[in-house]
Design an enzyme around this catalytic site. Structure first.
Site, PDB file in Angstrom:
ATOM      1  N   GLU A   1      22.121  80.531  61.388  1.00  0.00           N
ATOM      2  CA  GLU A   1      22.635  81.656  60.599  1.00  0.00           C
ATOM      3  C   GLU A   1      22.074  82.993  61.087  1.00  0.00           C
ATOM      4  OE1 GLU A   1      25.002  82.002  58.036  1.00  0.00           O
ATOM      5  OE2 GLU A   1      25.573  79.917  58.376  1.00  0.00           O
TER       6      GLU A   1
ATOM      7  N   CYS B   1      31.850  71.175  55.756  1.00  0.00           N
ATOM      8  CA  CYS B   1      30.449  71.309  55.371  1.00  0.00           C
ATOM      9  C   CYS B   1      29.991  69.955  54.857  1.00  0.00           C
ATOM     10  CB  CYS B   1      30.327  72.357  54.270  1.00  0.00           C
ATOM     11  SG  CYS B   1      28.662  72.490  53.587  1.00  0.00           S
TER      12      CYS B   1
ATOM     13  N   ASP C   1      32.982  76.283  54.711  1.00  0.00           N
ATOM     14  CA  ASP C   1      31.595  75.863  54.941  1.00  0.00           C
ATOM     15  C   ASP C   1      30.709  76.843  54.166  1.00  0.00           C
ATOM     16  OD1 ASP C   1      29.296  74.632  56.101  1.00  0.00           O
ATOM     17  OD2 ASP C   1      29.179  76.224  57.591  1.00  0.00           O
ATOM     18  N   SER C   2      29.426  76.527  54.091  1.00  0.00           N
ATOM     19  CA  SER C   2      28.497  77.460  53.450  1.00  0.00           C
ATOM     20  C   SER C   2      28.311  78.716  54.302  1.00  0.00           C
ATOM     21  CB  SER C   2      27.143  76.786  53.255  1.00  0.00           C
ATOM     22  OG  SER C   2      26.631  76.382  54.506  1.00  0.00           O
TER      23      SER C   2
ATOM     24  N   CYS D   1      25.637  67.990  60.207  1.00  0.00           N
ATOM     25  CA  CYS D   1      25.712  69.316  59.590  1.00  0.00           C
ATOM     26  C   CYS D   1      26.540  70.121  60.564  1.00  0.00           C
ATOM     27  CB  CYS D   1      24.318  69.920  59.429  1.00  0.00           C
ATOM     28  SG  CYS D   1      24.360  71.660  58.933  1.00  0.00           S
TER      29      CYS D   1
ATOM     30  N   HIS E   1      26.588  73.058  61.305  1.00  0.00           N
ATOM     31  CA  HIS E   1      25.848  74.078  62.057  1.00  0.00           C
ATOM     32  C   HIS E   1      25.226  73.489  63.342  1.00  0.00           C
ATOM     33  CE1 HIS E   1      26.038  76.399  58.340  1.00  0.00           C
ATOM     34  NE2 HIS E   1      25.423  77.404  58.912  1.00  0.00           N
TER      35      HIS E   1
END
Ligand code: DGL
Length: 274
Positions: free
Chosen positions: A157, A77, A14-15, A189, A191
């Site tokens: 994040e 992701c 993932d990012s 997403c 996240h």
């Protein structure tokens, strides 16, 4: 009897920390599998970046994971999965690749009662139309309303999953979607499952939230069984975590979001691009 291929690890990326929601589900479903997770925290977020940039990053990481001899790749992701990287990687490597998009769409189609679903994602994911295409492939008579929520990734994040500022942003993003009368929302997403509390609160308790994490883990299991690549040993798997940034935040959030399996992380910087 475990085959040679079956002993190899699963690779996932993932990012940043969002894909850990998928890693959690995969570890729960497949506790005996070894796993290598790559979080591209030095180049996160992917959402506001161009198609070509995210595609290049995704291929860089898949090259790295394939060099680690993984037996299967999970693109954890949505922003990366919304580019042409997966199609190109399928040409490039002899390794099955699982995306988070299709499992999430199938789960949403199965869950909706009024045939109106919402999609939350990054600008890259929503703008790419990848979810619209995946929904089209199901041939389901379902309408989808999409909303890009760029700031959500920044909150996650930095470890903020419950502040007043987040609630305010959630209203801004979600109120228009609520007005559309959707009864199911895809957290498009990886996240966003970490923000399920605030998203459920704003959307209301009757709305079903779909995290592609569980559906993706189910697909990973099915693929390993079908291809005879399941690691059926008795002992628990070994989990490695790699980050492109040396910042301690990846470790702190990793432990918080994934749990006890996250012990330490390796730092693998990108020398070419950031
Ligand atoms: N977690 C990611 C996704 O699923 C990426 C978020 C980002 O880097 O913008 O889209």
């Amino acid at each position: 009897m475990v085959t040679e291929r079956g002993r190899r690890p699963i690779g996932m990326f993932d990012s940043g920390v969002g894909g850990l929601t998928v890693a959690r589900s995969v570890i729960d479903v497949l506790p005996h599998e070894d796993l290598i997770y790559f979080g591209d925290t030095a180049r996160c977020p992917y959402g506001p970046r161009s198609h070509d940039e995210v595609r290049d990053f995704a291929l860089d990481i898949m090259d790295l994971l394939v060099a680690e001899d993984v037996k299967l790749l999970v693109v954890a992701c949505n922003s990366a999965a919304s580019t042409t990287a997966i199609a190109e990687a399928r040409e490039r490597y002899d390794v099955p690749i699982i995306s988070v998009i299709e499992p999430g769409v199938r789960a949403a189609v199965a869950a909706t009662r009024n045939r109106r679903i919402g999609l939350l994602g990054t600008e890259r994911t929503v703008g790419s139309g990848a979810y619209d295409d995946a929904l089209g492939h199901t041939k389901a008579n379902v309408e989808m309303f999409s909303r890009a929520c760029p700031r959500f990734v920044e909150f996650v994040e930095r470890g903020d999953t419950a502040s007043a500022e987040l609630l305010e942003a959630a209203h801004e993003y979600l109120d228009p979607l609520k007005d559309r009368g959707v009864d199911t929302v895809i957290l498009g997403c990886t996240h966003y499952p970490l923000l399920a509390g605030v998203i459920q609160f704003v959307m209301g308790e009757d709305v079903v939230l779909i995290s592609s994490a569980e559906a993706t883990a189910t697909e990973v299991y099915a693929r390993l069984v079908t291809d005879g690549m399941l690691n059926d040993r008795e002992t628990l798997g070994v989990h490695r975590f790699i980050s492109s940034s040396a910042e301690a935040t990846f470790g702190e959030l990793g432990e918080r979001f994934l749990g006890p399996e996250f012990k330490a992380f390796e730092h693998r910087p990108w020398s070419v691009r950031t």
